[in-house]
Design a protein around this motif. Sequence first.
Motif, PDB file in Angstrom:
ATOM      1  N   ALA A 154       0.819  -1.213   0.000  1.00 24.14           N
ATOM      2  CA  ALA A 154       0.000   0.000   0.000  1.00 24.14           C
ATOM      3  C   ALA A 154       0.853   1.263   0.000  1.00 24.14           C
ATOM      4  O   ALA A 154       0.321   2.372   0.013  1.00 24.14           O
ATOM      5  CB  ALA A 154      -0.922  -0.001   1.218  1.00 24.14           C
ATOM      6  N   LYS A 155       2.162   1.106  -0.037  1.00 23.54           N
ATOM      7  CA  LYS A 155       3.047   2.263   0.039  1.00 23.54           C
ATOM      8  C   LYS A 155       3.167   2.979  -1.316  1.00 23.54           C
ATOM      9  O   LYS A 155       3.020   2.370  -2.360  1.00 23.54           O
ATOM     10  CB  LYS A 155       4.439   1.833   0.510  1.00 23.54           C
ATOM     11  N   ASN A 181      11.101   8.223  -0.745  1.00 25.17           N
ATOM     12  CA  ASN A 181      10.244   7.171  -0.193  1.00 25.17           C
ATOM     13  C   ASN A 181       9.764   7.458   1.229  1.00 25.17           C
ATOM     14  O   ASN A 181       8.928   6.716   1.759  1.00 25.17           O
ATOM     15  CB  ASN A 181      10.946   5.806  -0.234  1.00 25.17           C
ATOM     16  N   GLN A 182      10.272   8.528   1.828  1.00 24.01           N
ATOM     17  CA  GLN A 182       9.814   8.911   3.169  1.00 24.01           C
ATOM     18  C   GLN A 182       9.830  10.431   3.301  1.00 24.01           C
ATOM     19  O   GLN A 182      10.618  11.118   2.644  1.00 24.01           O
ATOM     20  CB  GLN A 182      10.706   8.309   4.267  1.00 24.01           C
ATOM     21  N   VAL A 183       8.968  10.928   4.185  1.00 23.11           N
ATOM     22  CA  VAL A 183       8.957  12.338   4.543  1.00 23.11           C
ATOM     23  C   VAL A 183       8.970  12.420   6.056  1.00 23.11           C
ATOM     24  O   VAL A 183       8.137  11.788   6.729  1.00 23.11           O
ATOM     25  CB  VAL A 183       7.716  13.066   3.985  1.00 23.11           C
ATOM     26  N   ASN A 184       9.934  13.149   6.607  1.00 23.72           N
ATOM     27  CA  ASN A 184      10.102  13.232   8.065  1.00 23.72           C
ATOM     28  C   ASN A 184      10.182  11.849   8.706  1.00 23.72           C
ATOM     29  O   ASN A 184       9.678  11.621   9.806  1.00 23.72           O
ATOM     30  CB  ASN A 184       8.970  14.036   8.703  1.00 23.72           C
ATOM     31  N   GLY A 185      10.774  10.902   7.995  1.00 23.95           N
ATOM     32  CA  GLY A 185      10.945   9.559   8.523  1.00 23.95           C
ATOM     33  C   GLY A 185       9.726   8.672   8.418  1.00 23.95           C
ATOM     34  O   GLY A 185       9.740   7.527   8.873  1.00 23.95           O
ATOM     35  N   THR A 186       8.653   9.169   7.775  1.00 26.13           N
ATOM     36  CA  THR A 186       7.394   8.421   7.653  1.00 26.13           C
ATOM     37  C   THR A 186       7.221   7.907   6.234  1.00 26.13           C
ATOM     38  O   THR A 186       7.421   8.654   5.269  1.00 26.13           O
ATOM     39  CB  THR A 186       6.193   9.319   8.020  1.00 26.13           C
ATOM     40  N   GLU A 187       6.860   6.643   6.108  1.00 28.73           N
ATOM     41  CA  GLU A 187       6.597   6.093   4.778  1.00 28.73           C
ATOM     42  C   GLU A 187       5.342   6.732   4.187  1.00 28.73           C
ATOM     43  O   GLU A 187       4.410   7.117   4.913  1.00 28.73           O
ATOM     44  CB  GLU A 187       6.444   4.572   4.855  1.00 28.73           C
ATOM     45  N   ASN A 192      -1.744   9.511   3.844  1.00 22.59           N
ATOM     46  CA  ASN A 192      -0.973  10.587   4.472  1.00 22.59           C
ATOM     47  C   ASN A 192      -0.227  11.490   3.497  1.00 22.59           C
ATOM     48  O   ASN A 192       0.398  12.468   3.901  1.00 22.59           O
ATOM     49  CB  ASN A 192       0.023  10.015   5.486  1.00 22.59           C
ATOM     50  N   ILE A 193      -0.279  11.194   2.205  1.00 22.63           N
ATOM     51  CA  ILE A 193       0.568  11.919   1.259  1.00 22.63           C
ATOM     52  C   ILE A 193       0.271  13.411   1.214  1.00 22.63           C
ATOM     53  O   ILE A 193       1.198  14.239   1.158  1.00 22.63           O
ATOM     54  CB  ILE A 193       0.479  11.281  -0.152  1.00 22.63           C
TER      55      ILE A 193
END
Length: 507
Positions: A154-155, A181-187, A192-193
């Motif tokens: 789902a990523k 592939n991450q923003v602020n350490g979050t996938e 959440n995009i």
Amino acid sequence: MKLLKACIIPFFESFFGRFSARFPYRFLSLFLVSFSLITLVSCREKESTPENIEIQHFVWRGLNAFYLWQDKIPDLSDTRFKNDVELNTYLAGFENPTDLFYSSLSMNDEYPKNPNSTYSWIVEDYIALENSFQSIRLTTGMKIKAVNYADGSAKYYVYVYDVSKGSDADTKGIKRGMLINQVNGTEITKDNINDLFNQASFTVHLADYQQGNPVSNGRTVLLTTSQVTENPIQQAKVITQGSNRIGYLLYNQFSSSFDEALNAEFLNFKNEAITDLIVDLRYNGGGSVQSASYLAQMITGQFTGELFSKQVWNHKVNANFSPDFFNNNFTDKIINKDNQGTIVSEKNIEGLHLNRVYFIVSGNSASASELVINGLKPYIDVKLVGTQTYGKHVGSITLYDSDNFMRTGENLKTSHTWAMQPIVLEIQNKKGENKPNGFIPEVIIQETPNALGILGDSSEPLLAKTIEYITKGVRESVPSKRIFPKSFVWDSSMKNPDYNTMYVDFK
């Protein structure tokens, strides 16, 4: 009629003023006679509206007067409310004007849901909206698209397809083709995009492709938003291939602020004696109808005065004006006016008099981009390379909360900055045609995240294929259906107030 003159005449006198020589005041009078029986509610004096629903009243009367499908919306019907009390009671049921606006776009059960209703929108800050029309935005400058991981999870990961010059992303070395592939350490996921990339500042984690399952490479970049003015004329150059001198234009938005700059690039093409022209609209979601007609004239020039496109408005407007009233003709001059309608500059358009043009297109090519393609097709040979265009043949206007819905109208409300951008017209070419499902290129080639190439470089895949099409006639036959689904699931430009829009200017 006194009230109607104060509310309707100024709008149409200003908007359609360019037709006044051919269609005199009697057309406005005829329009007002017909409107006199159906706008007693929608055109009330504003003093009679309770303060708590002033904005809702503006929303309703604007949509009632101009929304393209007004006659199919029961709650926008001219006979829906018998008096002000009924209307005000209805409007009081919507605490938020946005809820009223979007509720009013839906058709009743007798009609299928109108897919074009999603193209209308409302904003609380019309300054930001006006800025976006002129390529001024709060942004990091990083333009990105999201793609599903190849492993079926789902990523999402995102790839950078462009960077605005002078932006924070540009300064910090973000380049086309980079993967995140991450923003602020979050996938990144579907849920959440928007939140991850809609922050004043955020840290992106760069990644390596790994067969479509990107893995972080340890590099991070902190990005901050700022106001950026982007020149939509990203590139204009001449590419020599044997005996062919090919003009290449990468054009990202139909913004009236840059009409004269665009014309200057065409003068350079003329001076360089180009033999062929490529207009790259792959990232151009649209903009001003007037700017689109200027570009069509720059490409040609031999059809001045002939019909480029025609507009179809709602039944109220269509029934009371000659069809010619809504024609947009090829014009040989760029005319700029101030807010009072006074001409402040006038420039001759530098037409190339071409009989063939090549467009690079994609699923991001929409609205005014498609209008240029559609408007030129009856006149010259139009070639397309890329993937199927978006498919949007309807346009809008900006409505403000004033007596005549204009920014310069009397009694413009200063207590708020709400404005609407409803769909008010369908646009067609000389033959009465348009393409609601988009245009399918003769040569199909799709950008891929791991092999984007450098924009403007003759080896970049889409440009290279177009050059080959010009010099060798190489093309592919395709069935008459969408060849590829969209190669992305999300695009950062979707958050822009003017995403995939086509609007008519009036001053």
